[in-house]
Enzyme design. Structure first.
Site, PDB file in Angstrom:
ATOM      1  CD  GLU A 106      -1.298   4.867   4.502  1.00 21.50           C
ATOM      2  OE1 GLU A 106      -0.798   5.739   5.249  1.00 21.50           O
ATOM      3  OE2 GLU A 106      -1.963   3.904   4.927  1.00 21.50           O
TER       4      GLU A 106
ATOM      5  CB  CYS B 175      -5.415  -1.273  -1.543  1.00 19.03           C
ATOM      6  SG  CYS B 175      -6.714  -0.472  -0.612  1.00 19.03           S
TER       7      CYS B 175
ATOM      8  CB  CYS C  13     -10.883  -2.399   0.792  1.00 21.15           C
ATOM      9  SG  CYS C  13     -10.321  -1.788  -0.804  1.00 21.15           S
TER      10      CYS C  13
ATOM     11  CB  CYS D 239      -8.884  -4.546  -3.293  1.00 20.08           C
ATOM     12  SG  CYS D 239      -7.699  -3.216  -3.013  1.00 20.08           S
TER      13      CYS D 239
ATOM     14  CD  GLU E 146      -5.476  -5.869  -1.002  1.00 19.10           C
ATOM     15  OE1 GLU E 146      -4.943  -4.736  -0.964  1.00 19.10           O
ATOM     16  OE2 GLU E 146      -6.166  -6.317  -0.079  1.00 19.10           O
TER      17      GLU E 146
ATOM     18  CG  ASN F 257      -0.378  -0.137   2.525  1.00 17.96           C
ATOM     19  OD1 ASN F 257       0.653  -0.783   2.669  1.00 17.96           O
ATOM     20  ND2 ASN F 257      -0.999   0.453   3.523  1.00 17.96           N
TER      21      ASN F 257
HETATM   22  N1  THU Z   1      -5.312  -1.256   2.569  1.00 18.42           N
HETATM   23  C1  THU Z   1      -4.794  -2.129   1.647  1.00 18.42           C
HETATM   24  O1  THU Z   1      -3.666  -1.962   1.184  1.00 18.42           O
HETATM   25  N2  THU Z   1      -5.575  -3.176   1.265  1.00 18.42           N
HETATM   26  C2  THU Z   1      -6.845  -3.404   1.692  1.00 18.42           C
HETATM   27  O2  THU Z   1      -7.494  -4.321   1.221  1.00 18.42           O
HETATM   28  C3  THU Z   1      -7.410  -2.556   2.730  1.00 18.42           C
HETATM   29  C4  THU Z   1      -6.615  -1.399   3.163  1.00 18.42           C
HETATM   30  C5  THU Z   1      -4.493  -0.109   2.983  1.00 18.42           C
HETATM   31  C6  THU Z   1      -5.043   1.247   2.625  1.00 18.42           C
HETATM   32  C7  THU Z   1      -4.376   2.119   3.652  1.00 18.42           C
HETATM   33  O3  THU Z   1      -3.089   2.459   3.176  1.00 18.42           O
HETATM   34  C8  THU Z   1      -4.210   1.219   4.862  1.00 18.42           C
HETATM   35  O4  THU Z   1      -4.372  -0.109   4.384  1.00 18.42           O
HETATM   36  C9  THU Z   1      -5.201   1.483   5.975  1.00 18.42           C
HETATM   37  O5  THU Z   1      -6.502   1.453   5.529  1.00 18.42           O
END
Ligand code: THU
Length: 163
Positions: free
Chosen positions: A65, A74, A113, A116, A76, A63
């Site tokens: 940010e 994310c 999520c 994704c 995925e 991930n």
């Molecule tokens: N996140 C992912 O990388 N994958 C997911 O399926 C859910 C959330 C990340 C997004 C953000 O950077 C952090 O997790 C917290 O939500």
């Protein structure tokens, strides 16, 4: 008249990464390795994804940010979009996802999520057959044999829905 319908699916649960079949064990370990490249200073929640392709390539993602929060992505989707851009037309065989919070691996399996899931399913549709998903947690690991299990009533593009 309304018809009652039911959806159900099966999945496997493993206690430890070591118990997984070899190919999936390696992939789960790679998803954990990908955690080291996560850029997650805001949530401190690091996610790593590893995608095994039909040509035996393994693509990693984590991930990423951003200070303008919604601009991040994310793990995925980073991994699947990278796979699609590096190896267009090559189907996915399996995908593993792992996560840690403040540097500690999370206890329960990471559950992708909604956005994704949508992308995982479209990727599967492009590949033309189901692929395996490994959701890693310290307490247990869940293995699904079809991305569709993750999102019933997935959105279909106009092109597909009007076929
Ligand atoms: N996140 C992912 O990388 N994958 C997911 O399926 C859910 C959330 C990340 C997004 C953000 O950077 C952090 O997790 C917290 O939500």
């Amino acid at each position: 008249m309304a018809k009652s319908k039911e959806l159900s699916f099966q999945y496997k649960e493993f206690e430890r990464i070591e118990d997984l079949p070899l190919e999936l064990k390696d992939l789960a370990k790679k998803a954990k390795e990908a955690l080291t490249t996560s850029y997650s200073p805001y949530s401190e929640f690091a996610v790593g994804a590893a995608v095994l392709l039909d040509n035996s390539e393994i693509v990693l993602g984590s991930n990423q940010e951003n200070g303008a929060y919604p601009s991040g992505l994310c793990a995925e989707r980073v991994a699947l979009f990278y796979a699609g851009s590096q190896f267009p037309g090559v189907a996915v065989k399996a995908m593993a996802v792992a996560a840690s919070f403040k540097g500690t691996p999370i206890a329960e399996p990471v559950s992708p999520c909604g956005a994704c899931r949508q992308v995982m399913i479209e990727t599967q549709n492009l590949g033309g057959r189901p692929y395996t998903i490994v959701m890693v947690g310290e307490k247990r690991i869940i293995v699904l044999e079809d991305a569709k299990f993750l999102l019933p009533f997935t959105f279909s593009s106009v092109k597909e829905a009007t076929k």
